[in-house]
Scaffold this motif. Structure first.
Motif, PDB file in Angstrom:
ATOM      1  N   UNK A  62       0.283   3.453  -5.961  1.00  0.00           N
ATOM      2  CA  UNK A  62      -0.103   2.771  -4.733  1.00  0.00           C
ATOM      3  C   UNK A  62      -0.505   1.339  -5.080  1.00  0.00           C
ATOM      4  N   UNK A  63       0.161   0.369  -4.461  1.00  0.00           N
ATOM      5  CA  UNK A  63      -0.023  -1.035  -4.817  1.00  0.00           C
ATOM      6  C   UNK A  63      -0.980  -1.745  -3.863  1.00  0.00           C
ATOM      7  N   UNK A  64      -1.796  -2.660  -4.446  1.00  0.00           N
ATOM      8  CA  UNK A  64      -2.800  -3.402  -3.690  1.00  0.00           C
ATOM      9  C   UNK A  64      -2.686  -4.897  -3.999  1.00  0.00           C
ATOM     10  N   UNK A  65      -3.117  -5.754  -3.053  1.00  0.00           N
ATOM     11  CA  UNK A  65      -3.228  -7.180  -3.359  1.00  0.00           C
ATOM     12  C   UNK A  65      -4.371  -7.434  -4.349  1.00  0.00           C
ATOM     13  N   UNK A  71      -9.122  -1.637   1.336  1.00  0.00           N
ATOM     14  CA  UNK A  71      -9.871  -1.892   2.561  1.00  0.00           C
ATOM     15  C   UNK A  71      -9.097  -2.743   3.569  1.00  0.00           C
ATOM     16  N   UNK A  72      -8.156  -3.555   3.109  1.00  0.00           N
ATOM     17  CA  UNK A  72      -7.416  -4.439   4.000  1.00  0.00           C
ATOM     18  C   UNK A  72      -6.302  -3.722   4.752  1.00  0.00           C
ATOM     19  N   UNK A  73      -5.966  -2.511   4.343  1.00  0.00           N
ATOM     20  CA  UNK A  73      -4.935  -1.758   5.039  1.00  0.00           C
ATOM     21  C   UNK A  73      -3.528  -2.227   4.764  1.00  0.00           C
ATOM     22  N   UNK A  74      -3.292  -2.855   3.612  1.00  0.00           N
ATOM     23  CA  UNK A  74      -1.947  -3.334   3.277  1.00  0.00           C
ATOM     24  C   UNK A  74      -1.450  -2.745   1.955  1.00  0.00           C
ATOM     25  N   UNK A  75      -2.047  -1.661   1.515  1.00  0.00           N
ATOM     26  CA  UNK A  75      -1.549  -0.989   0.315  1.00  0.00           C
ATOM     27  C   UNK A  75      -0.232  -0.301   0.632  1.00  0.00           C
TER      28      UNK A  75
END
Length: 215
Positions: A62-65, A71-75
């Motif tokens: 699962x990738x994140x910024x 928490x930002x909901x863009x993973x």
């Protein structure tokens, strides 16, 4: 009395609404601390599954910024240019959960729609639920998910203003390209400076000739 499925629960806004209307809500959320938060805060008729909904069981990245833990909901399972680091999470299929009587599915998986739908093939065949799916061409092609559902007897609908219009014949990709700038205005600015056109990214899929507003 129907069961609702929330795929991509985040902080649970949809799960809470659905819990007030359905006998049971099953929420799938891959980010560990968000899944734990949902377990603590959702109503008692909600069940939380920590994992990423896809077409196979096992583990997934699962990738994140940068600087984000989900928490930002863009993973996303699909790495894009905004993503900088990843976390191994359980991968689950909807069909492996053994659900029955599902009447409604909400899905927000940032580009992983087709894989999640493939993992729910038996549920879609058996229960024929309505599906509300977030589809954004800026995150990846939307045609694979649309074509998959069309082939299973589903038709898409969009809420444009106060009326529902058929996805068939509406160029959603062109619409999103034209209105994407509205996404970056922020909620407050969008409320204070209304725009005559809004960015549409939620598609309601109904099976077997059903139309919005009918049972």
């Amino acid at each position: 009395d129907a069961v609702a499925l929330d795929i991509g629960g985040w902080y649970g806004p949809w799960s809470r609404r659905l819990a007030a209307r359905c006998s049971e809500v099953v929420t799938i959320e891959p980010v560990p601390h968000l899944a734990e938060h949902l377990r603590r805060t959702l109503p008692s008729n909600a069940r939380v599954v920590q994992g990423a909904a896809t077409d196979r069981a096992g583990t997934a990245r699962l990738w994140f910024p940068e600087g984000d833990r989900g928490d930002r909901g863009v993973s996303s399972l699909d790495r894009r240019d905004i993503h900088a680091h990843c976390l191994e999470v359980p991968a689950v299929t909807v069909d492996s959960l053994g659900l029955s009587g599902v009447g409604f599915v909400k899905m927000d998986v940032d580009g992983g729609e087709r894989a999640a739908l493939l993992g729910a093939a038996e549920l879609l065949r058996k229960d024929r639920p309505a599906l509300l799916i977030e589809l954004e061409s800026r995150l990846g092609p939307i045609a694979p998910a649309v074509d998959l559902l069309t082939g299973q007897g589903y038709a898409g609908w969009l809420l444009a203003g106060r009326r529902w219009i058929a996805l068939d014949g509406f160029d959603l990709v062109a619409h999103q390209a034209r209105t994407e700038h509205l996404v970056h205005r922020g909620l407050l600015r969008r409320a204070l400076v209304p725009h005559r056109e809004r960015y549409i990214n939620s598609v309601l899929f109904l099976p077997d000739g059903r139309v919005p507003g009918t049972v």
